[in-house]
Structures are given as C-alpha cells and as structure tokens.
Motif scaffolding. Structure first.
Motif, PDB file in Angstrom:
ATOM      1  N   LYS A   1       0.859  -1.185   0.000  1.00  0.00           N
ATOM      2  CA  LYS A   1       0.000   0.000   0.000  1.00  0.00           C
ATOM      3  C   LYS A   1       0.893   1.233   0.000  1.00  0.00           C
ATOM      4  CE  LYS A   1      -3.966   2.166   2.235  1.00  0.00           C
ATOM      5  NZ  LYS A   1      -3.423   3.524   2.111  1.00  0.00           N
ATOM      6  N   TRP A   2       0.916   1.912  -1.123  1.00  0.00           N
ATOM      7  CA  TRP A   2       1.796   3.062  -1.302  1.00  0.00           C
ATOM      8  C   TRP A   2       1.218   4.297  -0.626  1.00  0.00           C
ATOM      9  CZ3 TRP A   2       6.480   2.180  -3.464  1.00  0.00           C
ATOM     10  CH2 TRP A   2       6.642   0.935  -4.072  1.00  0.00           C
ATOM     11  N   ASP A   3       2.091   5.144  -0.101  1.00  0.00           N
ATOM     12  CA  ASP A   3       1.648   6.358   0.592  1.00  0.00           C
ATOM     13  C   ASP A   3       1.987   7.558  -0.281  1.00  0.00           C
ATOM     14  OD1 ASP A   3       0.643   8.038   2.495  1.00  0.00           O
ATOM     15  OD2 ASP A   3       2.470   8.089   3.694  1.00  0.00           O
ATOM     16  N   GLY A   4       1.069   7.861  -1.211  1.00  0.00           N
ATOM     17  CA  GLY A   4       1.284   8.981  -2.109  1.00  0.00           C
ATOM     18  C   GLY A   4      -0.038   9.553  -2.562  1.00  0.00           C
ATOM     19  N   PHE A   5      -0.086  10.068  -3.788  1.00  0.00           N
ATOM     20  CA  PHE A   5      -1.315  10.566  -4.397  1.00  0.00           C
ATOM     21  C   PHE A   5      -1.856   9.502  -5.346  1.00  0.00           C
ATOM     22  CE2 PHE A   5       0.128  15.311  -4.281  1.00  0.00           C
ATOM     23  CZ  PHE A   5      -0.159  15.362  -2.925  1.00  0.00           C
TER      24      PHE A   5
ATOM     25  N   ASP B   1       2.467   2.110   3.592  1.00  0.00           N
ATOM     26  CA  ASP B   1       1.322   2.330   4.467  1.00  0.00           C
ATOM     27  C   ASP B   1       0.606   1.050   4.874  1.00  0.00           C
ATOM     28  OD1 ASP B   1      -0.234   4.108   5.833  1.00  0.00           O
ATOM     29  OD2 ASP B   1      -1.536   4.596   4.167  1.00  0.00           O
ATOM     30  N   GLY B   2       1.099  -0.118   4.461  1.00  0.00           N
ATOM     31  CA  GLY B   2       0.416  -1.358   4.773  1.00  0.00           C
ATOM     32  C   GLY B   2       0.380  -2.262   3.557  1.00  0.00           C
ATOM     33  N   VAL B   3      -0.705  -3.040   3.439  1.00  0.00           N
ATOM     34  CA  VAL B   3      -0.871  -3.994   2.346  1.00  0.00           C
ATOM     35  C   VAL B   3      -2.293  -3.898   1.808  1.00  0.00           C
ATOM     36  CG1 VAL B   3      -0.959  -6.468   1.775  1.00  0.00           C
ATOM     37  CG2 VAL B   3       0.892  -5.588   3.195  1.00  0.00           C
ATOM     38  N   ILE B   4      -2.436  -4.059   0.489  1.00  0.00           N
ATOM     39  CA  ILE B   4      -3.737  -4.098  -0.176  1.00  0.00           C
ATOM     40  C   ILE B   4      -3.981  -5.530  -0.664  1.00  0.00           C
ATOM     41  CG2 ILE B   4      -4.994  -3.393  -2.253  1.00  0.00           C
ATOM     42  CD1 ILE B   4      -5.062  -1.221  -0.267  1.00  0.00           C
ATOM     43  N   ALA B   5      -5.219  -5.993  -0.511  1.00  0.00           N
ATOM     44  CA  ALA B   5      -5.617  -7.302  -1.032  1.00  0.00           C
ATOM     45  C   ALA B   5      -6.705  -7.105  -2.074  1.00  0.00           C
ATOM     46  CB  ALA B   5      -6.123  -8.198   0.095  1.00  0.00           C
ATOM     47  N   LYS B   6      -6.520  -7.727  -3.248  1.00  0.00           N
ATOM     48  CA  LYS B   6      -7.486  -7.615  -4.341  1.00  0.00           C
ATOM     49  C   LYS B   6      -8.021  -8.997  -4.708  1.00  0.00           C
ATOM     50  CE  LYS B   6      -5.355  -3.524  -6.471  1.00  0.00           C
ATOM     51  NZ  LYS B   6      -4.660  -3.004  -7.680  1.00  0.00           N
ATOM     52  N   PRO B   7      -9.330  -9.164  -4.759  1.00  0.00           N
ATOM     53  CA  PRO B   7      -9.895 -10.438  -5.217  1.00  0.00           C
ATOM     54  C   PRO B   7      -9.486 -10.715  -6.659  1.00  0.00           C
ATOM     55  CG  PRO B   7     -11.556  -9.109  -4.099  1.00  0.00           C
ATOM     56  CD  PRO B   7     -10.371  -8.221  -4.318  1.00  0.00           C
ATOM     57  N   LEU B   8      -8.899 -11.869  -6.888  1.00  0.00           N
ATOM     58  CA  LEU B   8      -8.398 -12.216  -8.217  1.00  0.00           C
ATOM     59  C   LEU B   8      -9.509 -12.295  -9.258  1.00  0.00           C
ATOM     60  CD1 LEU B   8      -5.789 -14.931  -7.212  1.00  0.00           C
ATOM     61  CD2 LEU B   8      -5.273 -12.773  -8.378  1.00  0.00           C
TER      62      LEU B   8
ATOM     63  N   TRP C   1       5.750  -8.396   4.091  1.00  0.00           N
ATOM     64  CA  TRP C   1       5.708  -7.038   3.540  1.00  0.00           C
ATOM     65  C   TRP C   1       5.087  -6.074   4.541  1.00  0.00           C
ATOM     66  CZ3 TRP C   1       3.472  -7.946  -2.083  1.00  0.00           C
ATOM     67  CH2 TRP C   1       4.412  -8.649  -2.833  1.00  0.00           C
ATOM     68  N   PHE C   2       3.986  -6.484   5.156  1.00  0.00           N
ATOM     69  CA  PHE C   2       3.293  -5.630   6.131  1.00  0.00           C
ATOM     70  C   PHE C   2       4.234  -5.243   7.266  1.00  0.00           C
ATOM     71  CE2 PHE C   2       0.557  -5.173   9.929  1.00  0.00           C
ATOM     72  CZ  PHE C   2      -0.246  -4.139   9.496  1.00  0.00           C
ATOM     73  N   GLU C   3       5.051  -6.163   7.708  1.00  0.00           N
ATOM     74  CA  GLU C   3       5.948  -5.904   8.832  1.00  0.00           C
ATOM     75  C   GLU C   3       7.183  -5.118   8.424  1.00  0.00           C
ATOM     76  OE1 GLU C   3       6.730  -9.840  10.121  1.00  0.00           O
ATOM     77  OE2 GLU C   3       4.717 -10.161  10.966  1.00  0.00           O
ATOM     78  N   GLN C   4       7.674  -5.307   7.191  1.00  0.00           N
ATOM     79  CA  GLN C   4       8.952  -4.726   6.805  1.00  0.00           C
ATOM     80  C   GLN C   4       8.847  -3.424   6.020  1.00  0.00           C
ATOM     81  OE1 GLN C   4      11.179  -7.683   4.662  1.00  0.00           O
ATOM     82  NE2 GLN C   4      11.246  -9.113   6.359  1.00  0.00           N
TER      83      GLN C   4
END
Length: 362
Positions: free
Chosen positions: A35-39, A181-188, A171-174
């Motif tokens: 999860k990127w922290d930008g615009f 900003d975290g992690v995003i999950a997308k239904p395939l 990834w969430f931890e590192q």
C-alpha cells in the motif's frame, strides 16, 4: 484523446480489515500488494497526450512534468492505468515533500520537479490499446499489465504482487520502514469497479498517550449551540510540548459533552506552551495550530488553548515526520498518566527498509 476508457473515472477503493485476510474466503483467491503512501492517480495516455487525474478526478498533470515526460517514453502508446504518485527522499517515501508539488506557480513546480522528482507506481490496468479491461477479473488485468510494463526501471514502475499470505505478512511488517502504508488485497476474480470499495486494506494500528492542549470549534458550531470540532494533541520533547496532530471524529452528542468537559481547562494563549507561535502568519517547522500554509489558506485556524493537564489515549496508524500522518482516533481518557510523561519515546519506530528493494520486482 480517444481511449476505450475516458476521464473522468473514480478509482476503485478499499475497505479496512484487520490482519491479512484468508484467501480461501475470497474465491478464486486474493492478490496482495504494497500500500503506497502517495497521491492516487489515474493515467490516461493516447500517444503523446497524457492526462493525470486524482482520486477525486481533479487534474494533476501540470504538477508533475517530469513524470509525464517519463510516461511518454516508458508507457504503452495507448493505455489507462491506476497507480500512485510518490516522492522518495533517500530510501523512504516522503508524503509531506510530495504535498509541496501542488503549487500554483509554474516556476515553483519546475524547480521542485528537478529538486524532488516524483515517480509513479502502476498497480492496475483499465485499458490497453482499443481494449477496455474494466470488466475483466484482476488476474487477467494483472497479467496484461505485467506484459505491457515489463522492464520498467523508473521513474515509472510496476508494483510487485504475491498470492502468498506469509510473504504479504512479511511485507506488512517490513515495508513500513521505507514509508509504505500497509498492504492491499485484491480479489483475483473481481472486475474493476470505479468508486466501489471492492479491495481490502490492512494498515498498522497503534496507540499513544498524548496531551490535549487545545480545541477548535466545529464548522457548524454557533453561539447558541457550540460544538467541538477537533482536539489538538501534543507530545513532549526535551521539555517542550510539540503539536503532533488532531482527533476529530465524534458524534454530535459527543461534541457537546467533550466541550463541557474541557471548558474548565481553557486558558489564555499568553499562559500556553504554544504562545510563542501566537503571531505566526505562515506555517512553521512544528506546524503548530493557528498557523497558515497554502493547504489552509482561507480557513479559520484559530483554536482555544487549554491547560495541558489531561492525557488522552489515541489510535494512529503511522507517523509522518514528527506528526500523526492521519487524524488520530479518540480511545479513552488516561487520568493515571502525568502529561509530562507523554513523549515521543513511547512511539514505535519501524525498522528501516530500502525503497529500491520494493520497487524492484525481479
């Protein structure tokens, strides 16, 4: 511009969830990505014509000339992408530096484009050539995106993905150490649904004990019916109370009761830890409340000073510099805590991580 998907388009959104979700509950599974922290930014490209639009469909093109120039060279001739604009300083994303890019003066934009160049990371495909991908499942959109953007090495990038929950947890931890900003999950199996919250976001949740040092009235507050708008929060640093953010999400009833609770603590600015900034007309390095910046031009930033005697536990996701990145969530009063004991040392600091490792998907 003539594309199978034309602006304006509202990007697909995410709803919060706690912890990495179980892919087996989302047939045919989930794809995880940073999860990127930008615009948030949609890219519409038709040959040399490029338009960048924000999450609320406003134009961003003029603020990022260096990104537009790179996209002319790096992206497919005709495409529509969903992704994020970012600025990195050293090995970390810097959202505050990115914010500086939204400036009315073209000369300032040009200077910042050279001094703090932005990048773009793509994470979804809405159209390619004459084909719209909106109705296609994410698994198919991702495969086409990987083929179309193969070999990118910046400043336009392709985000990495995984279907491995252990890797997503890692990834969430590192990755927070690089400013993510975290992690995003997308239904395939899900189509791209503009404006719908069909993705899942997993963000860091933390708590801190802070000092309540003032408040602002709500925009709907009247003399007859005053309502609290936001609490101004502080943390001590070497004996000085620094402004660290605000807490602002309350019900109408709570806005009334909180105001009643805080009235006895009201004081004059001359007796307040932030009195030194009372006459400032522009933003200062500590971003103390009541000071102006281009983001707050025209807004009433006046606040009611409070004796810094009450401690509040708040929830927050992460820090941006020395402030909470987002509005903090009111948890509970902490009458057992001494205000002077509320300092920056209590805040969890993520372990550093190289941004370049995240941007490389080799």
């Amino acid at each position: 511009m003539d594309l199978p998907v034309m602006p304006p388009v509202s990007p697909m959104l995410a709803k919060a969830t706690s912890g990495i979700p179980d892919p087996t509950k989302h047939a045919p599974g989930l794809s995880f990505e940073p999860k990127w922290d930008g615009f948030r930014c949609l890219v519409f490209k038709d040959g040399d014509e490029i338009e960048l639009t924000s999450r609320n469909t406003k134009p961003l093109t003029r603020y990022f000339p260096e990104v537009v120039a790179a996209m002319r060279e790096q992206l497919p001739d005709r495409c529509v992408l969903d992704g994020e604009l970012f600025v990195a300083v050293g090995s970390r994303l810097q959202f505050e530096v990115l914010q500086e890019r939204i400036h009315p003066a073209a000369s300032r934009v040009a200077m910042l484009a050279e001094a703090t160049p932005a990048g773009y990371v793509a994470f979804d495909l809405l159209a390619l050539g004459d084909t719209s991908f909106l109705d296609r499942p994410f698994a198919e959109r991702r495969a086409a995106l990987e083929e179309a953007l193969a070999g990118l090495d910046g400043p336009t990038y392709l985000t990495r993905t995984t279907t491995d929950t252990d890797e997503a947890q890692s990834w969430f931890e590192q990755f927070e150490g690089a400013g993510l900003d975290g992690v995003i999950a997308k239904p395939l199996g899900a189509a791209y649904q503009p404006g719908a919250r069909t993705m899942l976001k997993i963000k860091h949740q933390r708590t801190a004990d802070v000092v309540v040092a003032g408040y602002r009235l709500h925009k709907t507050s009247t003399t007859e019916k005053p309502l609290l708008g936001s609490l101004l929060l502080g943390l001590y640093d070497e004996g000085q109370l620094q402004h660290v953010g605000v807490s602002a999400s309350f019900t109408a009833a709570r806005r009334v009761t909180l105001l009643d609770e805080l009235r006895p603590l009201e004081t004059g600015i001359e007796d307040h830890p932030w009195q030194a900034w009372a006459g400032d007309a522009i933003a200062n390095p500590d971003r103390v409340p009541g000071t102006q910046s281009r983001w707050s031009a025209g807004k009433d930033l006046s606040f009611v000073p409070l004796r810094p005697e009450r401690v509040l536990e708040v929830g927050y996701d992460h820090m941006e510099g020395r402030r909470f990145r987002h509005t903090a969530q009111f948890k509970r009063w902490r009458p057992d805590r001494d205000p002077e004991s509320c300092g920056y040392g209590q805040l969890e600091e993520p372990v550093g991580y190289e941004l370049g490792k995240i941007l490389s998907i080799d």
